[in-house]
Write an enzyme that holds these catalytic residues in place. Sequence first.
Site, PDB file in Angstrom:
ATOM      1  CE  LYS A 136     -19.299  -0.025  19.078  1.00  9.19           C
ATOM      2  NZ  LYS A 136     -18.532   0.537  20.245  1.00  9.19           N
ATOM      3  CB  SER A 137     -15.783  -8.514  21.148  1.00  8.16           C
ATOM      4  OG  SER A 137     -14.879  -8.249  20.292  1.00  8.16           O
ATOM      5  CE  LYS A 144      -5.112  -7.476  19.207  1.00 10.07           C
ATOM      6  NZ  LYS A 144      -5.353  -7.081  17.653  1.00 10.07           N
ATOM      7  N   GLY A 189       3.704  -2.130  12.708  1.00 12.33           N
ATOM      8  CA  GLY A 189       3.551  -2.295  14.160  1.00 12.33           C
ATOM      9  C   GLY A 189       2.833  -3.735  14.354  1.00 12.33           C
ATOM     10  N   GLY A 190       2.018  -3.790  15.146  1.00 13.59           N
ATOM     11  CA  GLY A 190       1.176  -4.963  15.675  1.00 13.59           C
ATOM     12  C   GLY A 190       0.431  -5.502  14.546  1.00 13.59           C
ATOM     13  CB  ALA A 191      -2.300  -3.171  13.049  1.00 12.84           C
ATOM     14  CB  THR A 223      10.593   2.848  12.200  1.00 10.54           C
ATOM     15  OG1 THR A 223      10.105   3.840  12.895  1.00 10.54           O
ATOM     16  CG2 THR A 223      11.928   2.268  12.922  1.00 10.54           C
ATOM     17  CE  LYS A 242       7.860  -0.732  14.896  1.00  5.64           C
ATOM     18  NZ  LYS A 242       7.178   0.550  15.663  1.00  5.64           N
ATOM     19  N   GLY A 287     -12.243  -0.762   8.300  1.00  6.52           N
ATOM     20  CA  GLY A 287     -12.135  -2.023   9.174  1.00  6.52           C
ATOM     21  C   GLY A 287     -13.401  -2.722   9.801  1.00  6.52           C
TER      22      GLY A 287
HETATM   23  P1  ATR Z   1      -0.618  -1.415  16.421  1.00  5.20           P
HETATM   24  O1  ATR Z   1      -0.496  -2.316  17.173  1.00  5.20           O
HETATM   25  O2  ATR Z   1      -1.773  -0.496  16.136  1.00  5.20           O
HETATM   26  O3  ATR Z   1       0.120  -1.685  14.783  1.00  5.20           O
HETATM   27  P2  ATR Z   1       2.084  -0.100  17.004  1.00  5.20           P
HETATM   28  O4  ATR Z   1       2.695  -1.358  17.099  1.00  5.20           O
HETATM   29  O5  ATR Z   1       2.281   1.320  17.734  1.00  5.20           O
HETATM   30  O6  ATR Z   1       0.308  -0.088  16.842  1.00  5.20           O
HETATM   31  O7  ATR Z   1       2.251   0.370  15.390  1.00  5.20           O
HETATM   32  C1  ATR Z   1       1.801   1.566  14.944  1.00  5.20           C
HETATM   33  C2  ATR Z   1       2.374   1.737  13.445  1.00  5.20           C
HETATM   34  O8  ATR Z   1       1.746   3.149  12.920  1.00  5.20           O
HETATM   35  C3  ATR Z   1       3.765   1.873  13.227  1.00  5.20           C
HETATM   36  O9  ATR Z   1       4.075   1.296  11.966  1.00  5.20           O
HETATM   37  C4  ATR Z   1       3.990   3.526  13.291  1.00  5.20           C
HETATM   38  O10 ATR Z   1       5.142   3.710  12.698  1.00  5.20           O
HETATM   39  P3  ATR Z   1       6.787   3.396  13.349  1.00  5.20           P
HETATM   40  O11 ATR Z   1       6.960   1.887  13.433  1.00  5.20           O
HETATM   41  O12 ATR Z   1       7.792   4.205  12.422  1.00  5.20           O
HETATM   42  O13 ATR Z   1       6.605   4.114  14.726  1.00  5.20           O
HETATM   43  C5  ATR Z   1       3.047   3.828  12.521  1.00  5.20           C
HETATM   44  N1  ATR Z   1       2.639   5.175  12.778  1.00  5.20           N
HETATM   45  C6  ATR Z   1       1.909   5.742  13.791  1.00  5.20           C
HETATM   46  N2  ATR Z   1       1.535   7.140  13.761  1.00  5.20           N
HETATM   47  C7  ATR Z   1       2.076   7.386  12.834  1.00  5.20           C
HETATM   48  C8  ATR Z   1       2.173   8.874  11.874  1.00  5.20           C
HETATM   49  N3  ATR Z   1       1.813   9.985  12.238  1.00  5.20           N
HETATM   50  N4  ATR Z   1       2.981   8.830  10.872  1.00  5.20           N
HETATM   51  C9  ATR Z   1       3.430   7.498   9.961  1.00  5.20           C
HETATM   52  N5  ATR Z   1       3.298   6.086  10.730  1.00  5.20           N
HETATM   53  C10 ATR Z   1       2.982   6.354  11.950  1.00  5.20           C
END
Ligand code: ATR
Length: 271
Positions: free
Chosen positions: A15-16, A65, A127-129, A151, A154, A236
């Site tokens: 949408k940017s 990113k 994760g990244g977000a 996890t 992380k 969001g």
């Molecule tokens: P993004 O850049 O969108 O943050 P990412 O770096 O792949 O994408 O991170 C995804 C996040 O969602 C992680 O925190 C992941 O948990 P893990 O670090 O344990 O992999 C979390 N995540 C994704 N699917 C999940 C699920 N079904 N239940 C719990 N956590 C989930």
Amino acid sequence: MDQYRVFGNPIAQSKSPQIHQWFAQQTGQALNYQSELVELTDFEQALAQFSQSGGKGLNITVPFKEQAYSVCHQLSEYARLAGAVNTISCLDGKYVGDNTDGIGLVTDLINQQVEFSGKSILLLGAGGAAKGVVLPLLEQAPQSLIIANRTLSKAQAIADSVENYNNVYVCGFEQLKQSYDIVINATSAGLSKSKLPVSDIIFSEKSVCYDMIYGTGLTPFLQQAQQAGAVRLIDGLGMLVEQAAESFRIWRGVKPETEAVKQKLKQLLSQ
Ligand code: ATR
């Protein structure tokens, strides 16, 4: 006319271009902003080509990113801590990288009258977000920030990156045994419609529940929060518009008004 792009793969859903076109109209800035589908192996080449042709700036989205972070000659503190760049300014052949996601989230929360002082924040995901929003959240001086992730290592790595703050804690989902003032979903679980393995106890009637993703209707996480009794449910979309506004400010030196743009975007999404 000054040229801007958003690079991603996929990109058709972005949408940017629409958001920046509305910003440009509103502020009277003459610029052209388009999306560009970049092949997974072509990011650096596409960036160089754009910069050499006189392009002024870019937004970077999934999955580039982190790569953008590694090719920038200069980084803001937010980008450095996030390990990711969503905004590049092309200056004299150099790439200056920033990350506006966290400011986008915090600005949206402030717009919605959410207070941080003395409040507990639960951030779900690491994760990244999640990484991109931790420093801007801590700068609002909450009482505590708990990062919970499937996890644990992380979550710990993110906490270690802000070790000068002594109000950051980490845990697994199963260890969450109380409610929080602000609960933010930064996992990607909702994208695959999976339910997060968190107890309903994290949500109270007073909790502000925020999902970084958006869609038509309530996201799976916000449905989960609502079923658990939460009433303040925010997706969001505001963050998307606010992070774009901050990118626009970085490039053009003018901060656009966001409220009308959010309304227009909502309308567009509901069609
Ligand atoms: P993004 O850049 O969108 O943050 P990412 O770096 O792949 O994408 O991170 C995804 C996040 O969602 C992680 O925190 C992941 O948990 P893990 O670090 O344990 O992999 C979390 N995540 C994704 N699917 C999940 C699920 N079904 N239940 C719990 N956590 C989930």
